[in-house]
Scaffold this active site. Sequence first.
Site, PDB file in Angstrom:
ATOM      1  CE1 TYR A 141       3.145 -50.239  16.339  1.00 44.45           C
ATOM      2  CE2 TYR A 141       1.069 -49.389  16.488  1.00 44.45           C
ATOM      3  CZ  TYR A 141       1.684 -50.374  15.996  1.00 44.45           C
ATOM      4  OH  TYR A 141       1.294 -51.423  15.584  1.00 44.45           O
ATOM      5  CE  LYS A 192       7.641 -64.029  21.836  1.00 40.39           C
ATOM      6  NZ  LYS A 192       7.189 -65.240  21.409  1.00 40.39           N
ATOM      7  CG  ASP A 224       4.252 -66.940  20.717  1.00 41.59           C
ATOM      8  OD1 ASP A 224       3.777 -66.266  21.760  1.00 41.59           O
ATOM      9  OD2 ASP A 224       5.232 -67.514  20.745  1.00 41.59           O
ATOM     10  CG  ASP A 248      -2.255 -52.060  15.333  1.00 44.81           C
ATOM     11  OD1 ASP A 248      -3.340 -51.938  14.896  1.00 44.81           O
ATOM     12  OD2 ASP A 248      -1.401 -51.302  14.745  1.00 44.81           O
ATOM     13  CG  ASP A 252      -7.234 -54.958  12.546  1.00 48.94           C
ATOM     14  OD1 ASP A 252      -7.685 -54.252  13.352  1.00 48.94           O
ATOM     15  OD2 ASP A 252      -6.711 -54.564  11.522  1.00 48.94           O
TER      16      ASP A 252
END
Length: 359
Positions: A141, A192, A224, A248, A252
Site C-alpha cells: 500500500y 506467501k 490462501d 486487510d 474483513d
Amino acid sequence: MPRSILLMTGDGIGVEIVAEAAKVLDLVNRKFSLGLEMSEAKLGGQAYDEYGAPYPEATQVKARAADAILLGAVGGPKWDGVERHLRPEQGLLDIRADLDLFANLRPAILYPQLADASSLKPELVAGLDILIVRELTGGIYFGEPRGIRTLENGERQGFNTDVYSESEIRRIAKIGFELAQKRGGRLCSVDKANVLEVTVLWREVVTEMAKDYPDVELSHLYVDNAAMQLVVEPKQFDVILTGNLFGDILSDEAAMLTGSIGMLPSASLNTDRQGMYEPCHGSAPDIAGQGIANPLATILSLSMMLRYSLAESEAAQSIDQAVGRVLDQGLRTADIYTEGTTRASTSEMGDAVVAALSE
Ligand code: NAD
C-alpha cells in the site's frame, strides 16, 4: 497532567456513532476519575469540504498532540469525483503514516448473544475470539515505485511494490508475540513465502524471533490456506500476524465470521502506544443520517483505547460488560436484529450502554 483525547467523527454514520461513544467516554471519565480532556478535529470528506484537504494541518497539530484518537469513519459518494490524493480515504492513510501507526489490532469476537448472526454454523463460531495483528504502514500500500505507465507499444501498465524491511517486520512481530503471550499463547504468521521474496524474509525474521518467546507457539500459513482455514475451523486461531495487504483482506473475512461488522472495534498503535481507535466498518453512506447505525463497534473501540493507550483496564472492562448487558437485555440495532429481540436506534443503543454503565 490531563490526557488528551481527540474525537473525529469523519463522514456518513461516523457523526452518529461517535456522538454515542462520546456519551460513554464522558461517563467513564467521570466515573473512574480518568482526567481525560476531549477535543475535536476534522478528517476525511468533512475536512476536505472545510479545508480542501482530507488531513489538514489543523487536524495534524491536534492529532500529534493527542494521547489517543477516536475516529468514526471516512468517505462517501459525495467525494467520488475528487482527485485521488485529496479523497477522504487518503486522509486515513496520511494520518496513519504521520503518526506511524504501524500496528493494527483487529479482534474478531463473537458475542454468544449473537451466535445466530454468523453465516457459519453456530457450533463453528460460538466463543470465537481471534486477534488479527496487521502491519499498517508498509507493504504494497505504501511501496514505491507505483503508478500506471504507458509502455513503448502504447499499452498501459499498472504497478506497485511490496516491500518490508527487517526492522518493520520485527516491530510488528514483537507486538504479535507479546499479545499472544497475554492471550492464548498461539501466534500464526501468515505470508506467501512460496511465491513472494518479501514474505520469505518476513517468515525468516518471525521464525528467528520466536526463540525469545518460548511460551508462544508459532505457526506459519500461506495466505490462501489461512483464508480457507478461517471459514473451515476459525476457532483454531488465537493471534494472527500478517502484513498490510493480507491483513486487510483476512480481517474483513474474520469480521464477517462474527455476523456484523457493526460490532467490531480496531486499534492502530505506534511505538509510544499512542493510538487511533475506530470501528472496522466504513461510513455506510447507504444508512447515514437515518439513526439506525450500530454504535457498538465505536463504543468497543473506546474500550480498546482505555486498555492499550491509557492503561485503564478497569474502565475498559466496565464498557465491555455494559455492552454485554445491553445485548443480554435483547436490544439490537437493525444490523443485528433477529426475531424476538427489541429493535433500537443508534441513540437508544448508546443510551442503553450509558444506563448499564451507571448501574
Ligand atoms: P461500509 O463498512 O461503510 O458498509 C458496508 C455495509 O455494512 C453497508 O451495507 C452498511 O450499511 C453496513 N454497515 C457498516 N457499518 C455499520 C454499522 N455501524 N451499523 C449498521 N450497518 C453498518 O463499507 P463500504 O460501503 O464499502 O464503504 C462506504 C464508504 O466507507 C466508502 O467511501 C469507503 O471508502 C469508506 N470506508 C472507510 C473506512 C474507514 O474509515 N476506516 C473503512 C472502510 C470503508
